[in-house]
Scaffold this active site. Sequence first.
Site, PDB file in Angstrom:
ATOM      1  N   SER A 123       5.185  -1.302 -11.832  1.00 18.82           N
ATOM      2  CA  SER A 123       6.589  -1.037 -11.712  1.00 18.82           C
ATOM      3  C   SER A 123       6.480   0.426 -11.286  1.00 18.82           C
ATOM      4  CB  SER A 123       7.318  -1.151 -13.128  1.00 18.82           C
ATOM      5  OG  SER A 123       7.312  -2.556 -13.215  1.00 18.82           O
ATOM      6  N   ILE A 157      -0.628   8.170  -4.705  1.00 26.08           N
ATOM      7  CA  ILE A 157      -1.655   7.796  -5.474  1.00 26.08           C
ATOM      8  C   ILE A 157      -1.036   7.043  -6.992  1.00 26.08           C
ATOM      9  CG2 ILE A 157      -2.851   9.304  -7.366  1.00 26.08           C
ATOM     10  CD1 ILE A 157      -2.826  11.711  -5.306  1.00 26.08           C
ATOM     11  N   SER A 209      16.345  -7.758 -11.129  1.00 24.94           N
ATOM     12  CA  SER A 209      14.996  -8.004 -10.845  1.00 24.94           C
ATOM     13  C   SER A 209      14.863  -8.812  -9.601  1.00 24.94           C
ATOM     14  CB  SER A 209      13.946  -8.442 -11.936  1.00 24.94           C
ATOM     15  OG  SER A 209      13.781  -7.487 -12.798  1.00 24.94           O
ATOM     16  N   GLU A 260      -3.627   4.648   1.730  1.00 22.93           N
ATOM     17  CA  GLU A 260      -2.660   5.232   2.913  1.00 22.93           C
ATOM     18  C   GLU A 260      -1.251   5.023   2.987  1.00 22.93           C
ATOM     19  OE1 GLU A 260      -3.822   3.457   6.770  1.00 22.93           O
ATOM     20  OE2 GLU A 260      -4.134   1.235   5.804  1.00 22.93           O
ATOM     21  N   THR A 261      -0.347   5.444   3.636  1.00 21.86           N
ATOM     22  CA  THR A 261       1.064   4.828   3.882  1.00 21.86           C
ATOM     23  C   THR A 261       1.099   4.017   5.127  1.00 21.86           C
ATOM     24  OG1 THR A 261       2.072   7.026   3.183  1.00 21.86           O
ATOM     25  CG2 THR A 261       3.220   5.549   4.664  1.00 21.86           C
ATOM     26  N   GLU A 294       6.086   0.187 -19.877  1.00 23.45           N
ATOM     27  CA  GLU A 294       7.160  -0.688 -19.256  1.00 23.45           C
ATOM     28  C   GLU A 294       7.737  -1.581 -20.593  1.00 23.45           C
ATOM     29  OE1 GLU A 294       6.107  -2.897 -15.399  1.00 23.45           O
ATOM     30  OE2 GLU A 294       4.128  -1.896 -15.969  1.00 23.45           O
ATOM     31  N   LYS A 313      -5.546  -2.914  -9.260  1.00 19.21           N
ATOM     32  CA  LYS A 313      -5.264  -2.743  -7.981  1.00 19.21           C
ATOM     33  C   LYS A 313      -6.675  -2.490  -7.154  1.00 19.21           C
ATOM     34  CE  LYS A 313      -0.736  -0.821  -8.512  1.00 19.21           C
ATOM     35  NZ  LYS A 313      -0.621  -0.680  -9.953  1.00 19.21           N
ATOM     36  N   GLU A 373       9.377  -3.454   3.576  1.00 17.26           N
ATOM     37  CA  GLU A 373       9.047  -3.995   2.269  1.00 17.26           C
ATOM     38  C   GLU A 373       9.449  -5.070   1.817  1.00 17.26           C
ATOM     39  OE1 GLU A 373       8.790  -1.042  -1.019  1.00 17.26           O
ATOM     40  OE2 GLU A 373       9.366   0.812   0.442  1.00 17.26           O
ATOM     41  N   GLU A 392       1.173  -5.359  -3.201  1.00 21.05           N
ATOM     42  CA  GLU A 392       0.267  -5.449  -4.612  1.00 21.05           C
ATOM     43  C   GLU A 392       0.618  -6.917  -5.131  1.00 21.05           C
ATOM     44  OE1 GLU A 392       1.874  -2.603  -7.517  1.00 21.05           O
ATOM     45  OE2 GLU A 392       3.706  -3.443  -7.582  1.00 21.05           O
TER      46      GLU A 392
END
Length: 367
Positions: A191, A184, A326, A222-223, A16, A141, A228, A315
């Site tokens: 980011s 994944i 941003s 999982e989805t 990043e 995570k 969001e 997250e």
Amino acid sequence: MTKATVGIIFGGKSAEHEVSLQSAKNIVDAIDKSKYDVVLIGIDKEGKWHLNDQSSYLLNEENPKLIQLNKTNKSIAVVPGESSNQLVALSDSQGLDQLDVVFPILHGTLGEDGSIQGMLRIANLPFVGTGVLGSAVSMDKDIAKRLLKEAGIQVAKSVTYTKNKLSSVNYEEVKEKLDLPMFIKPANQGSSVGVSKVRNEQEFYQGLKEAFQYDHKVLIEETIVGREVEVAVLGNEDPIASLPGEILPQTDFYSYESKYIDEKGADLAIPAELSDEITEKVQKAAIEVFQSLNCEGLARVDFFLKEDGELVVNEVNTLPGFTRISMYPKLWEISGISYPELINKLIELAIERYQRDEQLKNAVWED
């Protein structure tokens, strides 16, 4: 009035790196020059520290794909344990101007994982943002999920694998547990770096290969079907939450490019169209997450808001982007705190925490 000297550390050995350059530019442009003198410390991709001049610290600064750190011949090093002159020029061993506070706007590996935070603590320098522990656990995570589950906070189902266990990964077993599609992710990246959306076996193994390029540990998740929603949190012991915003991706998912390069990659609903009840629920949950992971200063907490009103933590980002597109500064702007005022508050919080920590005893017996 005596101005404080703020050291802005940016760039870094991270995927990043370019995002950090953009964030630094925005902070330098917006910081109140009547209150603060700025010292720019750029870290190149090899990890070398450069003392930069404000007039020429970036190359191609208007192009997020081509932006670069302007490397200088003014290399610097950190001297731990000094009460002043913690930064020294390698060319002549002369100490630089004393820094009153550091703003480490370093995203990703070595920037928000506790590494730079630990170094700054050893150097006895106040710094903006979460400390060593909160940075480290929030960045990972896998560990963050475990702590949040322990606190009774809802997170997505997932499985974790390390590179040495790669041969034991079985697509059919993972699919049965998590269903399709799934995501994944490298465990220690932000980011959306190295993130893949998986719909079949071929994409599954390609996604693993991609994620393991960025970390030795990956998360398969999982989805979650839901909106969001993101919240900016600000404060130390008594944090406050911004109005929530919503990501409306125009691509398959909110990728790295959508966040920082392609302004049309996602629409941002700021503030999100939520009822007062849900807004309050999301704000309260964001503060709970912030405190559960021992965050301080600032963080952006990302949720999925399901149709039944359930919140699932996606997250936590302890050094979110400060680019012109941003979410973190935009959320505070709509909540009543301008960009320059936000920078000022973050610096004040850093000094407040430093002064609080200085009151702790560091010896059993005193002379």
